[in-house]
Design an enzyme around this catalytic site. Structure first.
Site, PDB file in Angstrom:
ATOM      1  N   SER A  27       0.855  -1.184   0.000  1.00 41.02           N
ATOM      2  CA  SER A  27       0.000   0.000   0.000  1.00 41.02           C
ATOM      3  C   SER A  27       0.890   1.233   0.000  1.00 41.02           C
ATOM      4  CB  SER A  27      -0.878  -0.004   1.256  1.00 41.02           C
ATOM      5  OG  SER A  27      -1.529   1.233   1.440  1.00 41.02           O
ATOM      6  N   TYR A  52      -2.644  -0.919  11.040  1.00 45.61           N
ATOM      7  CA  TYR A  52      -2.532  -1.363   9.655  1.00 45.61           C
ATOM      8  C   TYR A  52      -1.311  -0.737   8.985  1.00 45.61           C
ATOM      9  CZ  TYR A  52      -3.828  -2.038   4.739  1.00 45.61           C
ATOM     10  OH  TYR A  52      -3.828  -2.379   3.412  1.00 45.61           O
TER      11      TYR A  52
END
Length: 339
Positions: free
Chosen positions: A138, A151
């Site tokens: 990501s 996360y």
């Protein structure tokens, strides 16, 4: 010859879309997720698209179970060519509202699940000295944002783990390849089933892409592996702008990422989440943001180290300018109207 591909987190979102894309290429697929019923549904979809599939209802936080699934897939499907670590969970929350158990669970699934999958893949690939491990990353592996600290920490950790392992494989003169693909915001069910401690329901920070765009990028990248791929201009902008102006980004995200991750609708008290157990009814490819999700994006391959220093500086300056203009220019226009 069609490859044998293992995908974790294969029951929904990006994992499910990626299974569909490889199935259309005739691949043999090993599908890992926690919900057996959802996996059986994906298996049927894969076989209808021309692929072959085997499933393992496994929590990737369980290293022994992941390794056992690897062995079952090898027996059922043949030698594993590609292993894709995609499974994740998250919690939308300020740090002070989270529990240590929640941090631990996100880390065990999102980070250690990737480690467990990579370790299992290496055990299988080392005797053949070939194979590809793909880490689904990501832009948040380069730039943390508020309300997703666990996360973001996990994605940073995956990048560090992957870089370290890659150097070891180079030292060993191994032909096994490692690749990380950095994603923008994607319209997956995670925003419908992730745990949240926010007052309003979570949403992806725009711009948003459909899972099929990511699946196509993963498929294309697997045909031409590189050290790292970045998907979409927004990912490039986030990474380079944070390199150029990290302090500015701290302040920008301090308010932009709060409103940007919440809808107008209140988070319902009875909302169920998938942190500890799957929610069968929500297993699907798309989330709730189809109206705004894009269907195409740039696929940027290579590595920052290969970019000349002058070009990198120009790119970082440009990305910082673009982001600053998006945020500051509307304010300046409002100020002129008030004068």
């Amino acid at each position: 010859m069609s490859p044998t591909v293992v995908i974790t987190g294969a029951s929904a979102g990006i994992g499910r879309a990626t299974a569909h894309r490889f199935a259309r290429a005739g691949a043999r697929l090993g599908l890992i997720a926690r919900d057996r019923g959802a996996l059986d549904d994906v298996k049927d979809e894969v076989e209808a698209l021309g692929g072959t599939a085997a499933v393992a209802a496994v929590d990737v936080a369980d290293a022994a179970a992941v390794t056992a699934a690897m062995g079952e897939f090898a027996l059922a499907l043949g030698p594993i060519d590609i292993w894709i670590n995609n499974a994740m969970v998250t919690v939308f929350s300020p740090v002070e509202d989270m529990t240590p158990e929640e941090f631990k669970r996100v880390t065990e699934v999102t980070y250690l699940g990737c480690v467990h999958g990579t370790w299992a893949a290496l055990q299988h690939m080392r005797p053949h000295d070939r194979g590809l491990v793909i880490q689904v990353g990501s832009a948040l592996a380069y730039r943390g944002i508020p309300l997703q600290s666990a996360y973001c920490g996990a994605k940073f950790a995956i990048r560090g783990f992957t870089d370290a392992l890659r150097s070891e494989l180079i030292h060993q003169k191994s032909r096994i390849k490692l690749m990380m693909i950095q994603l923008p915001a994607v319209n997956t069910p995670q925003f419908d089933w992730a745990r949240t401690h926010m007052p309003r329901a979570p949403r992806p920070v725009p711009p948003v892409l459909q899972p099929e765009v990511i699946a196509e990028a993963i498929y294309k990248a697997s045909l031409k592996p590189k050290r790292e791929y970045w998907i979409a201009r927004s990912t490039l902008e986030v990474i380079f702008a944070n390199m150029a102006l990290p302090g500015f980004f701290d302040r920008l995200l301090s308010y932009k990422a709060y409103t940007g991750q919440m809808t107008r609708w209140p988070a319902r008290s009875w909302r169920r989440d998938n942190l500890e157990a799957p929610i069968h009814a929500l297993h699907r490819t798309h989330g709730s943001f189809d109206r705004e999700a894009g269907r195409e994006a740039l696929l940027i391959g290579g590595e920052v180290a290969r970019v000349g220093s002058g070009l990198a500086t120009m790119a970082m300056a440009y990305c910082a300018f673009v982001l600053a203009r998006r945020v500051l220019l509307p304010r300046s226009r409002r100020a002129r109207r008030l004068k």
